[in-house]
Enzyme design. Structure first.
Site, PDB file in Angstrom:
ATOM      1  N   HIS A  62      41.431  45.462  33.947  1.00 47.65           N
ATOM      2  CA  HIS A  62      42.192  44.212  34.063  1.00 47.65           C
ATOM      3  C   HIS A  62      43.294  44.279  35.126  1.00 47.65           C
ATOM      4  CE1 HIS A  62      43.666  40.569  31.572  1.00 47.65           C
ATOM      5  NE2 HIS A  62      44.057  40.444  32.826  1.00 47.65           N
ATOM      6  N   HIS A  64      44.935  42.128  38.701  1.00 49.81           N
ATOM      7  CA  HIS A  64      44.969  40.960  39.590  1.00 49.81           C
ATOM      8  C   HIS A  64      45.298  41.441  40.997  1.00 49.81           C
ATOM      9  CE1 HIS A  64      44.692  38.018  36.307  1.00 49.81           C
ATOM     10  NE2 HIS A  64      45.368  38.930  35.612  1.00 49.81           N
ATOM     11  N   ASP A 154      40.131  34.585  32.934  1.00 49.43           N
ATOM     12  CA  ASP A 154      41.489  35.106  32.708  1.00 49.43           C
ATOM     13  C   ASP A 154      42.579  34.248  33.340  1.00 49.43           C
ATOM     14  OD1 ASP A 154      43.279  37.003  31.566  1.00 49.43           O
ATOM     15  OD2 ASP A 154      43.701  37.681  33.585  1.00 49.43           O
ATOM     16  N   ASP A 307      46.634  44.677  32.996  1.00 44.62           N
ATOM     17  CA  ASP A 307      46.928  43.291  33.382  1.00 44.62           C
ATOM     18  C   ASP A 307      47.947  43.278  34.530  1.00 44.62           C
ATOM     19  OD1 ASP A 307      46.797  40.569  33.551  1.00 44.62           O
ATOM     20  OD2 ASP A 307      47.785  40.156  31.645  1.00 44.62           O
TER      21      ASP A 307
HETATM   22  O1  DOR Z   1      50.860  37.489  32.581  1.00 46.54           O
HETATM   23  C1  DOR Z   1      49.838  37.071  33.078  1.00 46.54           C
HETATM   24  N1  DOR Z   1      49.654  37.018  34.409  1.00 46.54           N
HETATM   25  N2  DOR Z   1      48.871  36.629  32.273  1.00 46.54           N
HETATM   26  C2  DOR Z   1      47.786  36.033  32.745  1.00 46.54           C
HETATM   27  O2  DOR Z   1      46.965  35.650  31.955  1.00 46.54           O
HETATM   28  C3  DOR Z   1      47.605  35.787  34.189  1.00 46.54           C
HETATM   29  C4  DOR Z   1      48.385  36.759  34.971  1.00 46.54           C
HETATM   30  C5  DOR Z   1      48.494  36.369  36.417  1.00 46.54           C
HETATM   31  O3  DOR Z   1      47.467  36.088  37.047  1.00 46.54           O
HETATM   32  O4  DOR Z   1      49.614  36.408  36.939  1.00 46.54           O
HETATM   33 ZN    ZN Z   2      45.041  37.031  30.703  1.00 44.05          ZN
HETATM   34 ZN    ZN Z   3      45.243  39.000  33.527  1.00 44.78          ZN
END
Ligand code: DOR
Ligand code: ZN
Ligand code: ZN
Length: 427
Positions: A62, A64, A154, A307
Site C-alpha cells: 500500500h 501512493h 483506494d 499507506d
Molecule cells: O490518508 C490517506 N491518504 N488515506 C487515503 O485513503 C488516501 C491517501 C492519499 O492518497 O493521500
Molecule cells: Zn485508503
Molecule cells: Zn492509501
C-alpha cells in the site's frame, strides 16, 4: 558479481529458519545459505551483518507514488528510493493518480517508467471503476493481463454493491485480489479525525468506527458470495479485527493489513494544529490500538503496510479541516514495528518478517518474501538495537509529512538489496 552477507541472524519465514548464518548472492539469486561460507574471489563484496536481522526484503502492498499527475508530492523514482531506505524491495502503487490508473495503457506507463527509474520492484494496482467515479467498471481483466497485481478504489469505497460484486467476480476470474479501502461515503460526511473526545475537543466533525466496520462487513459478504480474494487495507478498529477473525473461521478468503501509525498512535496523541496526525482512516482509541496489536500477535491480521501518502508541505499547512489526509510511512515502518511490536513482545522477529514480506508476497502471488536457495535475492539487513531520532531531512521521500519527526525509534535499516544488488546502504 558476488555478494557475501556474513554472520547475520537469518530469518526466513518460508522455512521458519532463524539462525546465525551466511548468505552468498550470485547473479541476482541466493546461491547459498550456510554457516561460515568461505569465498575467496577478488570480485567478492562482503557485508558484515553481525548483530543484525537478515530478512527477505519488505513488500509494501500500500503505497501512493503520485506519478503521473502529482509529481510535486512524489515521483516513481523518489518513492522507490524512499522504499529502499526503509528496507522495502517491492512496493505496490495505488491507482489514485492523475489520471487514475484505470486502463491497460496507464498500467503499462507506470511499469515501463518504473523499469527505467526505480531502485526497487514496483507493482501497480488498477482502479476498480473508470476515474474512480464509482459508476462504470474499469477494464479489470485487461489491466490484470497487463500486469496489475490487484484492483482497488483506494481513497474511497465503491458504494454501488452491484458494481462492486461484478468487480470482485472479474478480479477472481483474473486471479488477482481486491484491495479494499473501507469507508461508508454517506456516514463519513465531512469527518476529519476519529469521532469522540478529541473531535469534540477540537470541534471538528468526527469519523466513527462504524464508517469502517459497516463496509468491512459488507465487503466480506461480497467476497464470500463471489469467491474473490479480499484484502482489507489499513484496518483501524477493534471490530474490523473481530470481523476478520470471524470471516477466516468461516473459510472466507480474506487478509488484512494494519499500518504502523494505527498500531502506534491514538487520537490522544493528536497535537492541535499539526495536520501530520490527519490520515484516513483516522487514529482511533487505546482500545482499538490494543485490538490491532493483539490481532497482529495472534495472526488474525496478516500484514503490515504503510499507506505511504506523501503530500506537499503547502497542502499540509492548511487547517485540520482542509489539509489532505495522509502521512508518509516507508522510512519509519521497520523501526516502528521493532519499537512498538517486537521490543514490546507483540511480534517475534519471525512474525515481523512474515507480516512485512512473506505474507504480502503471498497475497499478490509473487515468488519473493523468502530466503531459500535459488530464489531472487531481495534482502533487508537491519540492526534491531540501533536507536536513532527521526529526521525528515534524511528522508529520500519528497514527502516530509509524518507525525514521527523527532521521535526516538529503535531498529534501523543497514542495507537493502534488490536482485542481488545493494540499492541502499546506511553508512
Ligand atoms: O490518508 C490517506 N491518504 N488515506 C487515503 O485513503 C488516501 C491517501 C492519499 O492518497 O493521500
Ligand atoms: Zn485508503
Ligand atoms: Zn492509501
Amino acid at each position: 558479481m558476488k555478494l557475501l552477507i556474513k554472520n547475520g541472524r537469518v530469518i526466513d519465514p518460508a522455512s521458519k529458519q532463524d539462525e546465525v548464518m551466511d548468505l552468498l548472492l550470485e547473479d541476482g539469486k541466493i546461491a547459498k545459505k550456510a554457516a561460515n561460507i568461505q569465498e575467496k574471489e577478488e570480485t567478492l563484496t562482503v557485508i558484515d551483518a553481525k548483530g543484525c536481522f537478515v530478512m527477505p526484503g519488505f513488500i509494501d502492498l500500500h503505497v501512493h507514488l503520485r506519478e503521473p499527475g502529482f509529481e510535486n508530492k512524489e515521483t516513481i523514482a523518489t518513492g522507490a528510493r524512499s522504499a529502499a531506505r526503509g528496507g522495502f524491495t517491492t512496493i505496490c502503487a495505488m491507482p489514485n493518480t492523475k489520471p487514475v490508473i484505470d486502463n491497460v495503457d496507464r498500467v503499462k506507463f507506470v511499469l515501463n517508467k518504473a523499469a527505467e527509474v526505480a531502485a526497487v520492484n514496483i507493482c501497480q494496482v488498477g482502479a476498480v471503476t473508470v476515474a474512480q467515479q464509482g459508476e462504470e467498471l474499469a477494464d479489470i481483466e485487461g489491466m490484470a493481463k497487463a500486469g496489475a497485481i490487484a484492483i482497488s478504489e483506494d481513497g474511497k469505497s465503491v458504494m454501488n454493491v452491484k458494481l462492486y460484486e461484478e468487480a470482485m467476480r472479474l478480479a477472481a476470474r483474473s486471479g488477482i485480489p481486491v484491495f479494499a479501502h473501507c469507508e461508508d461515503k454517506d456516514l463519513v460526511g465531512a469527518g476529519v479525525i476519529n469521532k469522540g473526545a478529541k473531535s469534540e475537543e477540537l470541534q471538528v466533525e468526527g469519523i466513527s468506527n462504524l464508517v469502517e466496520d459497516i463496509i468491512v462487513a459488507r465487503d466480506i459478504l461480497i467476497a464470500k458470495e463471489t469467491n474473490a480474494k479480499l484484502h482489507l487495507c489499513h484496518c483501524s478498529t477493534k471490530d474490523s479485527v473481530s470481523l476478520v477473525e470471524e470471516a477466516k473461521k468461516k473459510g472466507i478468503s480474506v487478509t488484512a493489513e494494519v499500518c504502523p501509525h494505527h498500531f502506534t498512535l491514538t487520537e490522544d496523541d493528536i497535537v492541535a494544529g499539526d495536520t501530520n496526525y490527519k490520515m484516513n482512516p483516522p487514529l482511533r482509541t487505546k482500545e482499538d490500538v490494543e485490538a490491532l496489536k493483539l490481532g497482529l500477535k495472534n495472526d488474525i491480521m496478516d500484514i503490515i503496510a504503510t499507506d505511504h501518502a506523501p503530500h506537499h508541505a503547502k497542502e499540509k499547512a492548511k487547517s485540520l479541516k482542509e489539509a489532505p489526509f495522509g502521512i508518509v510511512g516507508l522510512e519509519t515502518a521497520a523501526s516502528l514495528t521493532i519499537t512498538e511490536l517486537v521490543d514490546k513482545g507483540y511480534l517475534t522477529p519471525m512474525q515481523m518478517a512474515e507480516k512485512l514480506s512473506y505474507n504480502p508476497a503471498k497475497v499478490i502471488g509473487i515468488d519473493r518474501g523468502t530466503l531459500a536457495e535459488g530464489k531472487i535475492a531481495d534482502i533487508v539487513i537491519l540492526d534491531p538495537e540501533k536507536e536513532y531520532v527521526v529526521d525528515v531531512n534524511d528522508f529520500a521521500s519528497m514527502g516530509k509529512n509524518t507525525p514521527f519527526a523527532g521521535r526516538k525509534l529503535k531498529g534501523q535499516v543497514v542495507a537493502t538489496i534488490v536482485n542481488g544488488k545493494v540499492v541502499y546502504q546506511n553508512n
